[in-house]
Design an enzyme around this catalytic site. Structure first.
Site, PDB file in Angstrom:
ATOM      1  N   THR A   1       0.836  -1.198   0.000  1.00 13.43           N
ATOM      2  CA  THR A   1       0.000   0.000   0.000  1.00 13.43           C
ATOM      3  C   THR A   1       0.870   1.246   0.000  1.00 13.43           C
ATOM      4  OG1 THR A   1      -0.139   0.012   2.423  1.00 13.43           O
ATOM      5  CG2 THR A   1      -1.915  -1.115   1.215  1.00 13.43           C
ATOM      6  N   HIS A   2       0.277   2.332  -0.479  1.00 13.29           N
ATOM      7  CA  HIS A   2       0.954   3.633  -0.490  1.00 13.29           C
ATOM      8  C   HIS A   2      -0.053   4.684  -0.038  1.00 13.29           C
ATOM      9  CE1 HIS A   2       3.465   6.957  -1.510  1.00 13.29           C
ATOM     10  NE2 HIS A   2       2.647   7.391  -2.439  1.00 13.29           N
TER      11      HIS A   2
ATOM     12  N   ASP B   1       6.440  -3.902  -8.123  1.00 16.95           N
ATOM     13  CA  ASP B   1       7.360  -4.114  -9.240  1.00 16.95           C
ATOM     14  C   ASP B   1       8.715  -3.538  -8.856  1.00 16.95           C
ATOM     15  OD1 ASP B   1       7.079  -1.369  -9.524  1.00 16.95           O
ATOM     16  OD2 ASP B   1       6.149  -1.454 -11.514  1.00 16.95           O
TER      17      ASP B   1
ATOM     18  N   GLY C   1       9.964  -0.648  -9.356  1.00 19.59           N
ATOM     19  CA  GLY C   1       9.978   0.778  -9.053  1.00 19.59           C
ATOM     20  C   GLY C   1       9.548   1.071  -7.623  1.00 19.59           C
TER      21      GLY C   1
ATOM     22  N   ASP D   1       6.578   2.446  -5.650  1.00 20.36           N
ATOM     23  CA  ASP D   1       5.139   2.732  -5.692  1.00 20.36           C
ATOM     24  C   ASP D   1       4.625   2.875  -7.121  1.00 20.36           C
ATOM     25  OD1 ASP D   1       5.319   2.871  -2.878  1.00 20.36           O
ATOM     26  OD2 ASP D   1       5.762   5.004  -2.951  1.00 20.36           O
TER      27      ASP D   1
END
Length: 212
Positions: free
Chosen positions: A115-116, A148, A150, A152
């Site tokens: 989560t972000h 992935d 990256g 977020d």
């Protein structure tokens, strides 16, 4: 994931702190209808409340500290192996403060969610609530995404909106985001556990129930 799971999905949760999101998942998984079972909780440091929460519920725990490995790549490979030992269907990063790397993603890419505390792709990184407040947006929120390589940046599973109040500071805004984030996490981890899904580019596609 092309067929319904006859047994509850096996979930490994990774934490770095107090484990409030972990607790919400533990509580939800206590209902057989949720469709998931937390088989292990891992951390990047010992002696944290997240691990104690798991132990109080009889859930296996493990710790992989970066400092115990010669470099970050070795730690990433060890973390992947430690998770793999529990044969999870899904890995949930619940306040896990380390970025996973190539070895981990080679095993669990497409099956790891995080989560972000912002509405991606806006405000990535550690300062999501603060950046949203400083920018002056009227609505922010939280995002559940597939991890992935990256920061977020992975395909979005779900989002929830949180209004920004005129008298908000970073702490009050972040607390309201965390409340909505926790509910979203529980709801959608359950759905990912119960329903077959595929990742098509940047879209998460659930198999129609009539085909399940």
């Amino acid at each position: 994931m092309s067929a319904p799971r006859p047994e509850p999905a096996r979930i490994v949760v990774l934490v770095s702190g107090s484990g409030t999101n972990l607790q919400a998942l533990i509580d939800a998984a206590g209902d057989p209808a949720y469709g998931a079972r937390i088989v292990a909780v891992g951390a990047d440091r010992p002696d944290i409340e997240g691990l104690r929460r798991a132990e109080r519920h009889g859930i296996e725990t493990f710790v992989e500290r970066v400092a115990d490995h010669p470099d970050r790549a070795a730690w990433d490979a060890a973390l992947a192996a430690a998770v793999a030992a529990h044969e999870p269907d899904l890995v949930v990063l619940a306040g896990f403060m380390k970025l996973t790397g190539p070895a981990f993603l080679a095993r669990y890419g497409g099956r790891t969610v995080n989560t972000h505390p912002a509405l991606s792709p806006s405000f990535p990184g550690m300062r999501g609530p603060q950046d949203a407040l400083e920018y002056g947006v009227k609505v922010t929120g939280a995002t559940l995404f597939v991890v992935d390589a990256g920061v977020d940046t992975g395909p979005i599973v779900a989002q929830v909106a949180v209004p920004v109040e005129d008298d908000d500071d970073v702490e009050t805004l972040h607390e309201r985001i965390k409340t909505s984030e926790r509910a979203m996490l529980v709801e959608w981890v359950g759905r990912l556990a119960r329903e077959p899904f595929t990742i098509d580019g940047r879209r998460i596609r659930f198999q129609p129930k009539e085909l399940s």
